[in-house]
Design an enzyme around this catalytic site. Structure first.
Site, short mmCIF file in Angstrom:
data_model
loop_
_atom_site.label_atom_id
_atom_site.label_comp_id
_atom_site.label_asym_id
_atom_site.label_seq_id
_atom_site.Cartn_x
_atom_site.Cartn_y
_atom_site.Cartn_z
N PRO A 1 -60.79 -24.97 -10.66
CG PRO A 1 -61.03 -23.44 -12.39
CD PRO A 1 -61.51 -23.77 -11.02
CD GLU A 2 -56.28 -29.13 -8.90
OE1 GLU A 2 -55.24 -29.73 -9.17
OE2 GLU A 2 -57.04 -29.46 -7.97
#
Ligand SMILES: [Zn+2]
Length: 271
Positions: free
Chosen positions: A2-3
């Protein structure tokens, strides 16, 4: 992994069920998840603390804890490859990938499930104890075009590598780096010091537009673990498919061992 947009969405989802709850007990099932302090100190210090706020710094979730006006401690969680946080009923059977379980006032639990075991938690007195090396938040009000101009001045690295450097800008990963470069019409192998002023501006706008768009669509769905979002990729994962601008096929190359997607027509290496 996840960013920034995906973590931002997790933060927003957790606020309602968690803010105002007190942590009444902590069970650690995978010791290495706790980066600091020791596991005993981690559980002891957290017990009795109230969750006052939940925010994000780069890809870290930041829980502000305490009862008095000044926060007593911060719990920082980095999800890494597969970490997930869920608020569930105490009755739910424990999953074999549950690494840490927090009992909460009101009877529910916050569970940290992490199949690949790279996720980490830090209980600290100051956020900077963990984040001091990180670059600016690309969506903050302080991150203006002139700040970005100063940051990029004198940098000689390739654009893709530079965007992935968390000391340069925090929170951009492999997906949103490719998306930002496509929006800016810049080739991922361009050297940072080869950019015209107009190209620097386009990159600044591309970074912010890609991240904002990700947040607006609840993040991206990119593997079996993270499948919540509806963000539609411009180039990421679209090798061989038509460019959304010029319809020519998207290329995929490796830059620093990271798969990198771009349109060779819209994102020229020269001129
Ligand atoms: Zn194109």
């Amino acid at each position: 992994m996840p960013e920034l947009p995906e973590v931002e969405n997790i933060v927003r989802r957790l606020r309602r069920p968690l803010i105002g709850r007190t942590i009444t007990a902590v069970q650690v099932y995978w010791p290495r998840t706790i980066a600091r302090p020791s596991i005993d100190a981690f559980s002891q210090q957290l017990t009795g603390l109230r969750i006052r706020a939940i925010d994000r710094r780069a890809k870290y979730l930041v829980f502000e804890l305490g009862t008095r006006p000044t926060p007593a401690a911060y719990l920082l969680i980095h999800l890494k490859m597969s970490g997930q946080l869920d608020v569930v009923s105490r009755e739910r059977p424990i999953d074999k990938h549950d690494r840490v379980i927090f009992d909460l006032s009101g009877g529910r639990q916050l569970r940290f499930n992490d199949m690949r075991k790279f996720g980490r938690m830090y209980l600290v007195e100051a956020i900077e104890a963990v984040t001091a090396q990180l670059g600016p938040e690309p969506l903050s009000d302080e991150f203006t075009l002139s700040v970005f101009r100063r940051l990029i001045a004198g940098r000689t690295g390739r654009l893709k590598s530079l965007l992935l450097d968390q000391r340069f800008i925090a929170g951009v990963g492999n997906i949103y780096a490719d998306e930002a470069l496509w929006l800016a019409r810049l080739h991922p192998l361009r050297r940072a010091d080869s950019l015209s002023d107009a190209e620097v501006r386009a990159l600044y706008r591309g970074i912010r537009a890609a991240l904002n768009d990700g947040i607006r669509h609840n993040g991206a769905t990119f593997d079996r673990v993270y499948r919540s979002g509806e963000y539609e990729f411009r180039v990421y994962g679209r090798a061989g498919q038509p460019c959304r601008r010029c319809k020519r096929p998207i290329h995929k190359i490796a830059v620093g061992q990271r798969g990198t997607h771009f349109c060779a027509h819209c994102q020229r290496l020269k001129g």
